[in-house]
Structure formats: structure tokens, C-alpha cells
Design a protein around this motif. Structure first.
Motif, PDB file in Angstrom:
ATOM      1  N   VAL A   4      10.335 -48.075  -4.207  1.00  0.00           N
ATOM      2  CA  VAL A   4      10.498 -46.624  -4.243  1.00  0.00           C
ATOM      3  C   VAL A   4      10.393 -46.193  -5.701  1.00  0.00           C
ATOM      4  N   PHE A   5       9.538 -45.218  -5.962  1.00  0.00           N
ATOM      5  CA  PHE A   5       9.337 -44.751  -7.332  1.00  0.00           C
ATOM      6  C   PHE A   5       9.535 -43.246  -7.384  1.00  0.00           C
ATOM      7  N   HIS A   6      10.401 -42.806  -8.313  1.00  0.00           N
ATOM      8  CA  HIS A   6      10.597 -41.390  -8.592  1.00  0.00           C
ATOM      9  C   HIS A   6      10.214 -41.167 -10.049  1.00  0.00           C
ATOM     10  N   LEU A   7       9.371 -40.204 -10.296  1.00  0.00           N
ATOM     11  CA  LEU A   7       8.876 -39.926 -11.639  1.00  0.00           C
ATOM     12  C   LEU A   7      10.018 -39.829 -12.646  1.00  0.00           C
ATOM     13  N   GLY A   8       9.933 -40.585 -13.724  1.00  0.00           N
ATOM     14  CA  GLY A   8      10.944 -40.550 -14.777  1.00  0.00           C
ATOM     15  C   GLY A   8      12.097 -41.520 -14.560  1.00  0.00           C
ATOM     16  N   GLU A   9      12.107 -42.229 -13.432  1.00  0.00           N
ATOM     17  CA  GLU A   9      13.178 -43.186 -13.145  1.00  0.00           C
ATOM     18  C   GLU A   9      12.577 -44.580 -12.944  1.00  0.00           C
ATOM     19  N   PRO A  10      13.378 -45.609 -13.181  1.00  0.00           N
ATOM     20  CA  PRO A  10      12.868 -46.960 -12.925  1.00  0.00           C
ATOM     21  C   PRO A  10      12.621 -47.160 -11.425  1.00  0.00           C
ATOM     22  N   PRO A  11      11.631 -47.976 -11.068  1.00  0.00           N
ATOM     23  CA  PRO A  11      11.386 -48.213  -9.648  1.00  0.00           C
ATOM     24  C   PRO A  11      12.538 -48.979  -9.002  1.00  0.00           C
ATOM     25  N   GLN A  12      12.766 -48.720  -7.727  1.00  0.00           N
ATOM     26  CA  GLN A  12      13.795 -49.418  -6.963  1.00  0.00           C
ATOM     27  C   GLN A  12      13.096 -50.306  -5.935  1.00  0.00           C
ATOM     28  N   VAL A  13      13.525 -51.557  -5.869  1.00  0.00           N
ATOM     29  CA  VAL A  13      12.979 -52.487  -4.893  1.00  0.00           C
ATOM     30  C   VAL A  13      14.094 -52.847  -3.917  1.00  0.00           C
TER      31      VAL A  13
END
Length: 51
Positions: A4-13
Motif C-alpha cells: 500500500v502506497f500513499h504519496l509522501g509516506e513510506p510504503p506499507q507491506v
């Protein structure tokens, strides 16, 4: 394994499984020799869901 990727935040796996580390001693220091990344599966889990 979804990412999961939200602009400006690190990706979450998000991952559901287990890890088996095989260690070995080299020069008096314990190190990880091998890492196995495994899904939750097998004979134990096959029994879940039985009535």
C-alpha cells in the motif's frame, strides 16, 4: 503480499506468514546463515476449519 502506497509516506507491506532463521557461528560470532520466508500453510493449518 500487498503493498500500500500513499504519496509522501513510506510504503506499507502487509504479510501473513512466518520466518525460519538458520544461524551459524563464524569466528565466535553468531550470524544468520539462511532465512526462509514461508506462508502459513501445511498440515497444522489443514486441520483448521474442520467441524
Amino acid at each position: 503480499m500487498p503493498t500500500v502506497f500513499h504519496l509522501g509516506e513510506p510504503p506499507q507491506v502487509t504479510w501473513c506468514g512466518h520466518v525460519r532463521d538458520i544461524v551459524a557461528q563464524e569466528g565466535g560470532v553468531w550470524k544468520i546463515a539462511r532465512k526462509e520466508i514461508l506462508p502459513w500453510a501445511g498440515k497444522v493449518l489443514e486441520r483448521f476449519g474442520r467441524g
